[in-house]
Design a protein around this motif. Structure first.
Motif, PDB file in Angstrom:
ATOM      1  N   SER A 291       4.175  -6.966   7.702  1.00 42.70           N
ATOM      2  CA  SER A 291       5.236  -7.297   6.758  1.00 42.70           C
ATOM      3  C   SER A 291       4.890  -6.793   5.358  1.00 42.70           C
ATOM      4  O   SER A 291       3.803  -6.282   5.118  1.00 42.70           O
ATOM      5  N   ASP A 292       5.846  -6.971   4.446  1.00 44.72           N
ATOM      6  CA  ASP A 292       5.675  -6.696   3.014  1.00 44.72           C
ATOM      7  C   ASP A 292       5.236  -5.266   2.723  1.00 44.72           C
ATOM      8  O   ASP A 292       4.279  -5.026   1.987  1.00 44.72           O
ATOM      9  N   ILE A 293       5.978  -4.294   3.261  1.00 43.12           N
ATOM     10  CA  ILE A 293       5.672  -2.894   3.016  1.00 43.12           C
ATOM     11  C   ILE A 293       6.030  -2.525   1.577  1.00 43.12           C
ATOM     12  O   ILE A 293       7.040  -2.990   1.038  1.00 43.12           O
ATOM     13  N   GLU A 294       5.188  -1.706   0.943  1.00 37.66           N
ATOM     14  CA  GLU A 294       5.397  -1.233  -0.413  1.00 37.66           C
ATOM     15  C   GLU A 294       4.937   0.219  -0.530  1.00 37.66           C
ATOM     16  O   GLU A 294       3.996   0.615   0.137  1.00 37.66           O
ATOM     17  N   VAL A 295       5.567   0.958  -1.408  1.00 40.32           N
ATOM     18  CA  VAL A 295       5.148   2.329  -1.690  1.00 40.32           C
ATOM     19  C   VAL A 295       3.948   2.278  -2.627  1.00 40.32           C
ATOM     20  O   VAL A 295       3.906   1.493  -3.563  1.00 40.32           O
ATOM     21  N   VAL A 296       2.950   3.115  -2.362  1.00 39.88           N
ATOM     22  CA  VAL A 296       1.760   3.180  -3.225  1.00 39.88           C
ATOM     23  C   VAL A 296       2.067   4.071  -4.415  1.00 39.88           C
ATOM     24  O   VAL A 296       2.610   5.118  -4.295  1.00 39.88           O
TER      25      VAL A 296
END
Length: 88
Positions: free
Chosen positions: A83-88
């Motif tokens: 869960s909680d995918i984010e772009v670096v």
């Protein structure tokens, strides 16, 4: 136990369940690479991250992302929930 993972975004899809749109992000998580050949020497995986809201507004192939994974106990054994995918 919750851990943080990283990888490259390789796919995005949506589906509707009970009138609500869900987002599925597919991420390639590479293993360790051999310095001489550039080939992977440990297992690589592709994980699917299901989100109830759109987390990445403008997805592009091979974007670097981070996300979290947690081990859950099910009826037939343990499995991972991401869960909680984010772009670096």
């Amino acid at each position: 136990m919750v851990g943080q993972y990283q990888g490259q975004l390789i796919g995005v899809s949506t589906y509707t369940k009970e009138g609500k749109t869900n987002y599925v992000y597919e991420v390639f998580c590479g293993g360790k690479k051999d310095k001489d050949t550039g080939l992977y020497t440990t297992e690589c995986t592709i994980v699917r991250i299901r989100e109830e809201e759109e987390k990445i507004k403008e997805p592009k192939a091979n974007m670097n992302v981070i996300f979290y994974g947690e081990t859950k106990q099910g009826k037939t054994g343990q499995y991972m929930v991401y869960s909680d995918i984010e772009v670096v």
